[in-house]
Design a protein around this motif. Structure first.
Motif, PDB file in Angstrom:
ATOM      1  N   SER A 254       0.799  -1.228   0.000  1.00  0.00           N
ATOM      2  CA  SER A 254       0.000   0.000   0.000  1.00  0.00           C
ATOM      3  C   SER A 254       0.830   1.274   0.000  1.00  0.00           C
ATOM      4  CB  SER A 254      -0.935  -0.005   1.197  1.00  0.00           C
ATOM      5  OG  SER A 254      -0.203  -0.188   2.386  1.00  0.00           O
TER       6      SER A 254
ATOM      7  N   ARG B 195      -7.017   0.596   1.732  1.00  0.00           N
ATOM      8  CA  ARG B 195      -6.671   0.508   3.145  1.00  0.00           C
ATOM      9  C   ARG B 195      -7.797   0.865   4.096  1.00  0.00           C
ATOM     10  NH1 ARG B 195      -3.070  -2.983   4.181  1.00  0.00           N
ATOM     11  NH2 ARG B 195      -5.098  -3.636   3.464  1.00  0.00           N
TER      12      ARG B 195
ATOM     13  N   ALA C  46      -5.620   3.455  -1.461  1.00  0.00           N
ATOM     14  CA  ALA C  46      -4.647   2.391  -1.241  1.00  0.00           C
ATOM     15  C   ALA C  46      -5.273   1.087  -0.747  1.00  0.00           C
ATOM     16  CB  ALA C  46      -3.540   2.852  -0.276  1.00  0.00           C
TER      17      ALA C  46
ATOM     18  N   ALA D  68      -0.247   6.513   8.972  1.00  0.00           N
ATOM     19  CA  ALA D  68      -1.643   6.504   8.507  1.00  0.00           C
ATOM     20  C   ALA D  68      -2.522   5.819   9.552  1.00  0.00           C
ATOM     21  CB  ALA D  68      -1.754   5.770   7.170  1.00  0.00           C
TER      22      ALA D  68
ATOM     23  N   GLY E  97       4.853  -0.913   3.976  1.00  0.00           N
ATOM     24  CA  GLY E  97       3.421  -1.048   4.245  1.00  0.00           C
ATOM     25  C   GLY E  97       3.171  -2.338   4.979  1.00  0.00           C
TER      26      GLY E  97
ATOM     27  N   THR F  97       1.748   3.273   2.285  1.00  0.00           N
ATOM     28  CA  THR F  97       1.067   4.295   3.064  1.00  0.00           C
ATOM     29  C   THR F  97       2.072   5.054   3.910  1.00  0.00           C
ATOM     30  OG1 THR F  97       0.543   2.362   4.371  1.00  0.00           O
ATOM     31  CG2 THR F  97      -1.277   3.464   3.333  1.00  0.00           C
TER      32      THR F  97
END
Lengths: 156, 789
Positions: B470, B543, B541, B476, B640, B472
């Protein structure tokens, strides 16, 4: 420069079974009259060019892309928008098959199917394809819509 | 005083299950009746002003002067704003973009002025009356040209731009970001390679083409609060960006996001919001609405990134992969935006899901005089996967191995490391060999002939694998709150945006599972409000279900403790003796004895009126764990929480007279960790596959030699339509990701990732030439064949 608003023309049309009279500019487009003057925001703008079909409504029971029609052309016509459907079979089947994701193109697809049913109550696969390729769905793969439409046009 | 009473049935022992059920979307009836209010469905309100953008007609030019006097004379025009009125730079990770061009324009379609008027059509007329005097500059239209030593500079002041996250621009060049992967020993790798191949693969810039155009409104209230309504994937980022750019306290910026009409990454960028705010500020804070026309949405707002990739791979005689040298030149366009991060993401997963010990990769985000790029479903992966998977097919052919067998043999697994040198296990990787094995069965690979000729029609099947992390930010996170109602139902509050993916319904399933309730007893609105909803990083993403899901499970556990505590007093037992399910708190050993949640949701009232407790409110939050920034020299780090892996195939039938083709079958087997809602999951995968096939087969912006886009509408920019869909096959592997709710993995983007590669591989086999450039139009196939003769 007040001329932009000075020339207004009266138009009378039947919208979702109610007769409506309104004064409009010559350049007003039916999609925006329905949305802005009547609050019928179920018909969506996706291209204002007749390419995507998300603004599809019924004019005299046949599908029409309302972004391609001037309001003044609707004078004396019978208009049906998605808000004019009452729990129709097409809506039910779209719900059952979850034949949508974001839902933005959905009213256009549903209205097109309603129009197809008015014109060809038992449409074959090829007719369905020709009619439905006028609408774009960017979220689904069309598989869910295909299943729904097959269900609509399969004699029960 | 007897308070415990028999619940009169034995249902307490039966545990409800919600996960794995295909429940319909919560907003189903709104959507099929047209009553959903999307962002622009309130723009007809009286008193609302309307803004339009005037755009540049040149791709690279100095602005010598702007004359807006004629536009200002049009009655109904309230304000005209140019770059001089808004001298700020925006963009994350690299602040390189003025919301309205200042001094120069860098792409065709860049905003040069913003007009506010009483009506939309008046603003539009005025936009055409803005007169700009330009001095034209040479244009750079490909990332390879941009890399040349003598290439015109698109950003002269690259060194001065503020950096919000880790990003490594190279001043004096057109490089907005460079990510390096240095793993193993390249010399060794090449020495052990008996076979090597080299290939160049390109994919063009294209459009997200969500059917709902980008739209935003802004209002500045007398007390200084800024109210933004935006069709966005990132309401909480809008709040921060407006706050930072205009020095407004964060809490005074309030962002509302209703249901979004398709997005695909395109609405994660912050663009229209700056403009709407500037428009409102220019008219004394009145509410102003700004909606793109389709044409402006396609060329002025950010687009899907392109890639030029150069790949060199080596393997042993037996087909064991030894070395990979990769150069990614992402076509980021005029401004870096998320293109800078996508280029990093393209380095992280540059090898595809294969075990390669020696890797050298430079992944660059290049400035070009084209629309700027932002996140697109797959975040740099569909492009890199096309490149690496074309290379894999070439190498398999060179070694003389079956293409699927070659991939199976080299499939990455637990104990291996990624290009970022992250150690893999079953949890953070999933099971790629199982995906390949299932794919083989699904498409009857062993009985299938790779290429089957019938007259002028040739059928062929192409395969590929994918993986995606992802990428990220390391912090996050998301929060969730659950509020109990006196009818026993629960309101779930969270910041995940409903963009059509079904996240908000799937989240109610996670909560229903944990609380052992019926899903219909869980209420969720389809809007996000940054003032009243818990934070969520962004809906990107793949997510959201991971981040918000973890937060809401914590919130559920928090509420369960409260429910048990109060029920224990009422039932005169200890909380440890209690369990929650089917709308009740009950004694584990005597499930028939308990109390309905509705009786304690607002506290419990004794017959004499005394009340204990109060409203049950569960709160939970979650943030990413153990992620690290990548080492700028080697790329080492943890990008990630997990990878999602999968294998895909496409079968085509090529007409060798016209080079037209039909896509007959498209197949995905993906390790989903845990499938929450099978119908949504399939629909996400097939929808993404459709988008990938549409992109690979026809979608590309067509530029003239001056950088103008020639196809900015759906009449000329073609999308896949009803009736063109192939037969779809989707299957799942479920290898749990231990950090995720119920083991789930991200699946929202992944169906798209390998479609361009599988299509290119199938068509290359059918046509008998190497098709390495998208879009795979009949003309492209014909030209490739013609050029190879």
């Amino acid at each position: 420069m007040s001329s932009y608003n000075s020339a207004l023309y009266p138009v009378e049309m039947e919208i979702n079974s109610e007769v409506q009279t309104i004064r409009i500019r010559a350049a007003d487009i039916l999609l925006y009259t329905l949305r802005d003057k009547f609050g019928l925001t179920g018909s969506k703008s996706g291209c204002d060019n007749g390419d995507c079909g998300s603004c599809t409504i019924l004019v005299n029971r046949q599908p029409m892309k309302s972004c391609l029609m001037l309001t003044i052309e609707a004078d004396g016509k019978q208009i049906t928008t998605i808000e004019g459907l009452m729990n129709s079979q097409v809506q039910n089947i779209f719900a059952q098959h979850q034949a949508f994701q974001c839902g933005y193109c959905t009213p256009g697809f549903i209205m097109n199917c309603e129009g197809l049913r008015n014109v060809h109550p038992i449409a074959d696969e090829e007719t369905i394809r020709v009619w439905l390729e006028s609408n774009i769905c960017r979220c689904t793969s069309y598989e869910e819509i295909h299943h729904a439409v097959k269900d609509i046009f399969t004699p029960k | 005083m007897i308070v415990a009473r028999s619940l009169g049935n034995k249902e307490g022992v039966k545990i409800r299950q919600s996960i794995g059920k295909s429940i319909p979307r919560k907003e189903t009836w709104e959507k099929v009746t047209g009553t959903t209010k999307y962002i622009n469905d309130t723009s007809g309100e009286p008193g609302l002003l309307h803004a339009k953008i005037a755009i540049s007609q040149h791709a690279h030019a100095k602005i010598k002067s702007i004359d807006s006097s004629d536009a200002m004379k049009i009655q109904g025009v309230k304000a005209i704003i140019t770059g001089q009125n808004a001298p700020i730079l925006t963009g994350s990770p690299l602040a390189d973009r003025p919301p309205i061009a200042i001094d120069k324009v860098r792409y065709y379609g860049e905003p040069i002025a913003l007009i506010v008027a009483e009506q939309e059509y008046i603003a539009e007329m005025a936009a055409l009356q803005i007169k700009v005097e330009y001095e034209l500059l040479p244009v750079v239209l490909s990332p390879s040209d941009a890399l040349q030593k003598n290439a015109p500079l698109i950003h002269e002041h690259l060194a001065e731009y503020k950096r919000h996250e880790d990003v490594y621009p190279e001043p004096g060049t057109n490089i907005a970001n460079r990510t390096k992967i240095r793993k193993g020993n390249m010399e060794e790798g090449w020495k052990n390679s008996d076979h090597t191949i080299e290939v160049e693969v390109t994919s063009p810039q294209s459009d997200h083409a969500a059917i709902e155009m980008r739209c935003c409104s802004a209002q500045v209230l007398p007390d200084g609060r800024v109210i933004i309504h935006s069709a966005s994937q990132s309401p909480f980022v809008i709040r921060r960006a407006i706050s930072q750019s205009f020095q407004i306290p964060l809490h005074k910026v309030i962002v509302h996001t209703p249901m979004v009409g398709g997005s695909f990454g395109g609405k994660s960028a912050i663009q229209m919001e700056f403009l709407a705010f500037l428009a409102s500020r220019a008219v004394g804070g009145r509410a102003v609405n700004l909606v793109n026309s389709r044409e402006v949405d396609m060329i002025s707002s950010p687009v899907h990134i392109g890639l030029h990739a150069k790949i060199k791979l080596g393997c042993s005689l037996e087909g064991k992969m030894m070395a990979a040298e990769i150069l990614h030149l992402y076509d980021g366009g005029a401004y870096s935006d998320r293109g800078a991060v996508m280029s990093r993401s393209g380095a992280v997963d540059c090898t595809g899901p294969y075990r390669i010990d020696n890797v050298h990769c430079d992944s660059l985000c290049m400035y070009t005089n084209k629309p700027y790029s932002t996140s697109f479903r797959g975040f740099g992966h569909p492009e890199l996967t096309l490149a690496i998977e074309r290379a894999m097919d070439l190498l398999a052919t060179r070694v003389g191995m079956d293409p699927l067998e070659f991939r199976f043999f080299n499939a990455i697994g637990p104990g291996d490391t990624t290009p970022t040198q992250t150690l893999l296990d079953r949890s953070n990787l999933g099971d790629l060999p199982m995906c390949i094995a299932k794919l083989k069965t699904l498409i009857h690979w062993d009985e299938l002939s790779l290429r089957e000729t019938k007259g002028h029609l040739i059928k062929a099947t192409g395969v590929c694998c994918f993986w995606k992390n992802s990428n990220t930010p390391t912090d996050a996170g998301a929060g969730a709150a659950i509020l109990f109602n006196p009818d026993g139902s629960v309101n779930l509050l969270c910041g995940a945006v409903e963009i059509g993916q079904g996240t908000r319904t799937a989240l109610t399933q996670l909560l229903a599972e944990r609380l052992r309730m019926e899903e219909r007893m869980i209420n969720i609105t389809m809007e996000v409000n940054t003032e009243t909803d818990p934070y969520q990083w962004k809906t990107v993403a793949s997510r959201s279900t991971f981040l918000v899901g973890n937060a809401l499970l914590n919130a559920a556990d928090d509420a369960i403790v409260q429910l048990k505590n109060i029920a224990a007093i009422v039932l005169q037992c200890s909380p440890e003796e209690l369990d929650v399910g089917n709308g009740k708190v009950f004694i584990i050993d005597r499930p028939a004895v308990g109390i309905e949640i509705e009786k304690i949701a607002y506290g419990y009232k004794y017959p004499n009126g005394n009340t204990i407790g109060g409203q049950i409110i569960g709160r939970g939050s979650y943030a990413m764990r153990n992620l690290t920034l990548l080492d700028p020299e080697t790329g080492e780090g943890n990008p990630g929480p997990e990878w999602t892996v999968g294998a895909q195939a496409v079968e085509v039938e090529l007409n060798t007279r016209e080079y037209t083709y039909k896509i007959i079958k498209a197949v995905t087997v993906i390790d989903a960790g845990k499938v929450i809602n099978p119908q949504f999951a399939r629909s996400q995968i097939t929808g993404a596959m459709s988008m990938g096939l549409s992109f690979a087969s026809r979608e590309a912006f067509i530029f003239n030699d001056k950088g103008a886009i020639l196809n900015p509408q759906f009449r000329t920019y073609k999308l896949i339509r009803y009736g063109e869909q192939p037969e779809y096959f989707v299957d799942f592997v479920e290898t749990p990701h231990v950090e995720a709710p119920f083991g789930l993995r991200g699946i929202g983007e992944h169906g798209l990732i390998g479609m361009p590669a599988a299509l290119a591989n199938s068509l290359s086999i059918a046509a008998g030439v190497e098709l390495n450039h998208l879009p795979l139009t009949p003309e492209m196939i014909w030209r490739t064949i013609y050029d190879s003769v």
